[in-house]
Scaffold this active site. Structure first.
Site, mmCIF file in Angstrom:
data_model
loop_
_atom_site.group_PDB
_atom_site.id
_atom_site.type_symbol
_atom_site.label_atom_id
_atom_site.label_comp_id
_atom_site.label_asym_id
_atom_site.label_seq_id
_atom_site.Cartn_x
_atom_site.Cartn_y
_atom_site.Cartn_z
ATOM 1 N N ASP A 1 1.807 6.846 5.304
ATOM 2 C CA ASP A 1 0.853 5.346 4.897
ATOM 3 C C ASP A 1 1.380 4.786 3.753
ATOM 4 O OD1 ASP A 1 -1.606 4.193 5.460
ATOM 5 O OD2 ASP A 1 -2.504 5.422 4.530
ATOM 6 N N ASP B 1 -12.064 6.857 4.130
ATOM 7 C CA ASP B 1 -10.576 6.930 4.774
ATOM 8 C C ASP B 1 -10.273 5.519 4.868
ATOM 9 O OD1 ASP B 1 -8.389 7.427 6.246
ATOM 10 O OD2 ASP B 1 -9.636 7.995 8.186
ATOM 11 N N LYS C 1 -9.713 13.356 8.456
ATOM 12 C CA LYS C 1 -9.380 12.963 9.553
ATOM 13 C C LYS C 1 -9.210 14.183 10.168
ATOM 14 C CE LYS C 1 -6.387 9.147 8.300
ATOM 15 N NZ LYS C 1 -6.764 7.996 8.924
ATOM 16 N N ASP D 1 -2.504 10.341 3.498
ATOM 17 C CA ASP D 1 -3.843 9.927 3.720
ATOM 18 C C ASP D 1 -4.419 11.033 4.657
ATOM 19 O OD1 ASP D 1 -6.209 8.660 4.099
ATOM 20 O OD2 ASP D 1 -5.425 7.046 5.282
ATOM 21 N N GLU E 1 -9.059 3.818 2.659
ATOM 22 C CA GLU E 1 -8.748 3.713 1.205
ATOM 23 C C GLU E 1 -7.985 2.719 0.867
ATOM 24 O OE1 GLU E 1 -7.387 5.333 3.486
ATOM 25 O OE2 GLU E 1 -5.365 5.144 3.200
ATOM 26 N N ARG F 1 -7.731 -0.494 1.761
ATOM 27 C CA ARG F 1 -8.140 -1.795 1.156
ATOM 28 C C ARG F 1 -8.712 -1.636 -0.348
ATOM 29 N NH1 ARG F 1 -12.009 -1.813 6.136
ATOM 30 N NH2 ARG F 1 -10.284 -0.784 6.732
ATOM 31 N N LYS G 1 0.849 -1.130 -0.007
ATOM 32 C CA LYS G 1 -0.121 0.001 0.051
ATOM 33 C C LYS G 1 0.944 1.288 -0.061
ATOM 34 C CE LYS G 1 -2.982 2.654 3.173
ATOM 35 N NZ LYS G 1 -3.829 2.725 4.325
HETATM 36 N N1 BES Z 1 -3.699 4.783 6.939
HETATM 37 C C1 BES Z 1 -5.076 4.629 7.866
HETATM 38 C C2 BES Z 1 -4.464 3.502 8.928
HETATM 39 C C3 BES Z 1 -3.546 4.049 10.032
HETATM 40 C C4 BES Z 1 -4.083 4.637 11.101
HETATM 41 C C5 BES Z 1 -2.341 3.727 10.109
HETATM 42 C C6 BES Z 1 -3.334 5.049 12.158
HETATM 43 C C7 BES Z 1 -1.627 4.147 11.035
HETATM 44 C C8 BES Z 1 -1.864 4.732 12.218
HETATM 45 C C9 BES Z 1 -6.087 3.884 7.048
HETATM 46 O O1 BES Z 1 -6.248 4.316 5.794
HETATM 47 C C10 BES Z 1 -7.254 4.348 7.862
HETATM 48 O O2 BES Z 1 -7.659 5.502 7.799
HETATM 49 N N2 BES Z 1 -7.989 3.665 8.514
HETATM 50 C C11 BES Z 1 -9.185 3.903 9.079
HETATM 51 C C12 BES Z 1 -10.183 2.715 8.817
HETATM 52 C C13 BES Z 1 -11.375 3.222 9.186
HETATM 53 C C14 BES Z 1 -12.129 4.338 8.402
HETATM 54 C C15 BES Z 1 -12.588 2.021 8.951
HETATM 55 C C16 BES Z 1 -8.945 3.865 10.670
HETATM 56 O O3 BES Z 1 -7.973 2.757 11.235
HETATM 57 O O4 BES Z 1 -9.411 4.452 11.603
HETATM 58 ZN ZN ZN Z 2 -4.211 4.790 4.944
HETATM 59 MN MN MN Z 3 -7.247 6.059 5.695
#
Ligand code: BES
Ligand code: ZN
Ligand code: MN
Length: 505
Positions: free
Chosen positions: A293, A352, A281, A274, A354, A356, A269
């Site tokens: 990310d 967010d 966010k 992000d 994204e 996946r 990825k």
């Molecule tokens: N890149 C983030 C995941 C992440 C969060 C990595 C904190 C490192 C530290 C991912 O794209 C994301 O935002 N995931 C969300 C998913 C949710 C919207 C279902 C998350 O983990 O909050």
């Molecule tokens: Zn992300």
């Molecule tokens: Mn995200």
């Protein structure tokens, strides 16, 4: 893009002798407190000096720095306790190396000599030296590219280590390790770069640069992604002014593959920033850190680089997806439905989630084109994995027990650990959508598992697959045993070990 060069760090391996020109010596003492044999002539003096420090017990990780006058000359010594030598492992020895690097740098030492002539270490001298050196080199890293005045801010002074021992093979063994460590540093460089510098367009150039090492690099740009039907990765990047890409990197180091041999595929990825997209966010550290990310893509790129540099006899493909997740009038909306390359439709419940989306297409692309026997994806996929496992284990999810076992073993060996979490039908139900085949966020709980369960829908039959969620291990605010504060480069050593132990010819 100007990628920072490896931290300069030179090792030389010499026959054991007390070289009088060395000003700073590193010596090891186990729980037996026996001095290295070659110090005989000064043994009394050194023993007396050590006795003055009655609290220094030679326990594992204890360090003592002192000066001793030898033959009329003042020498500085760092004594490092190893504890019981039969309790030492690769990871533990590397930790000692990390401690030594920290100590030498805090003393602003540029050059040091390591003397190894301990009776107790005789049976594992090569092993001990290579891991001490690995720990030192791993820890001796700084991302100082953006300091104009490096002198004040520089935390790294150590440039040269002369090793003196009776061992003859270390140089050869360590030269391979060194290439792997250089790639770990390379990954740290990439992960540390801010989002304005390392964006999808400039990341492409970093990959392209691997061609000079004999890597086959193919760039799939927006137009080609569209033609291939890779709408899920395109959706992630559609709000950004930068490009969106899938990059294919092939290392064919096995020149005589069996006809049926399929490559091993690594997927990464690469969201270079992000923001969350329209599901922006909140401001604070959670968004500011999102330059990292692209950690999964960096590891895959670093792995391919290390394989090429050490000319590994194996055939591996790396495929990374590069995009920037931005909110804008062209960005995807929550609720959008997209058709992925696999044909499955996805309801974008949350922009967010994204990673996946991007991985779904990139994984499908890799399987369609290479039918890999094994596919391993790495991604900073979920914040939930940090809640579950913290910073000492990455999460691993897989449809293949043997693959998990191999990755787990490799992880324990090098100290880049994975811990398995479940996949199951009842979690799968949580990502069914009312309007499309699948939705990109699970209903209630198990955030990391539902993310993995989403990816599983894009894994073809007969493909042994593992997903490694590296969100908790890709970056350590306080640093680790062998990594300074910041990017860890987690994954390069894990995957090299996994390939060397199980698949390389
Ligand atoms: N890149 C983030 C995941 C992440 C969060 C990595 C904190 C490192 C530290 C991912 O794209 C994301 O935002 N995931 C969300 C998913 C949710 C919207 C279902 C998350 O983990 O909050
Ligand atoms: Zn992300
Ligand atoms: Mn995200």
């Amino acid at each position: 893009m100007n990628i920072k060069k490896d931290c300069i760090m030179e090792f030389s391996f010499n026959k054991l002798a007390f070289n009088a020109s060395e000003k700073f010596g590193v010596l090891f003492l186990s729980d037996t407190k026996k001095l290295p044999s070659f110090l005989k002539s000064s043994a009394k003096l050194i023993t007396e000096t050590l006795e003055m420090f009655e609290n220094f017990g030679c326990k594992f990780g204890e360090i003592l720095v002192t000066t001793i006058e030898i033959n009329g000359e003042i020498k500085r010594f760092l004594f490092c306790g190893t504890g019981e030598v039969n309790k030492l492992s690769r990871v533990k020895i590397q930790k000692l190396g990390g401690n030594i690097a920290d100590k030498l740098n805090s003393l602003k030492v540029c050059k040091a000599a390591i003397f190894i002539d301990n009776e107790e270490l005789k049976d594992q001298e090569d092993f001990f030296i290579e891991n001490i050196c690995e720990g030192i080199k791993l820890k001796n890293y700084v991302f100082d590219k953006y300091y104009v005045d490096k002198k004040d801010k520089h935390k790294i002074f150590l440039e040269k280590i002369n090793v003196y021992s009776n061992s003859l093979n270390v140089e050869k063994i360590f030269s391979m390790r060194e290439k792997i460590i250089n790639s770990t540093h390379f990954v740290r460089d990439l992960v540390s770069e801010p989002g304005n510098v390392l964006n999808p367009d400039s990341f492409v150039l970093v990959c392209k640069d691997l061609e000079k090492l004999g890597v086959k690099v193919k760039i799939i740009d927006k137009k080609s992604l569209k033609e291939l039907g890779m709408n899920a990765i395109l959706a992630v990047g559609q709000g950004s002014d930068f490009g969106t890409f899938a990059i294919l990197m092939e290392w064919n180091g096995d020149k005589s593959p069996n006809k049926n041999d399929k490559p091993i595929a690594f997927i990464g990825k690469g969201v270079t920033f992000d923001t969350g997209g329209i599901n922006l966010k909140p401001s604070g550290p959670s968004i500011t850190m999102m330059k990292y990310d692209m950690g999964g893509a960096a590891v895959v790129t670093g792995l391919i680089k290390s394989l090429a540099e050490r000319k590994a006899k194996i055939n591996v493909v790396g495929v990374i997806g590069l995009a920037e997740n931005m909110p804008s009038s062209s960005a995807q909306r929550p609720g959008d439905v997209i058709t992925s390359m696999s044909g499955q439709t996805i309801e974008v419940d949350n922009t967010d989630a994204e990673g996946r989306l991007l991985l779904a297409d990139v994984m499908w692309y890799a399987q369609e084109n290479f039918k890999p026997k094994i596919m391993i994806d790495l991604a900073t996929l979920t914040g939930a994995i940090v809640v579950a496992l913290g910073h000492h284990n990455a999460g691993i999810f897989s449809n293949d027990d043997d693959l998990v076992k191999k990755l787990h073993q490799a992880g324990e060996e090098v100290g880049e650990r994975v811990w398995r979490l479940p996949l199951d039908e009842f979690y799968d139900d949580l990502i069914n959508s009312n309007i499309a085949d699948v939705r990109n966020v699970g209903k209630g709980g198990a955030g990391s598992i539902t993310a993995a369960q989403f990816l599983k829908r894009f894994v073809q039959k007969n493909c042994a697959w593992a997903h490694i969620d590296i969100a908790g291990v890709n970056w350590l605010d306080d640093g680790g045993d062998c990594s300074p504060k910041g990017a860890t480069g987690y994954g390069v050593r894990l995957l090299n070990e996994f390939l060397i132990k199980n698949y390389e010819k």
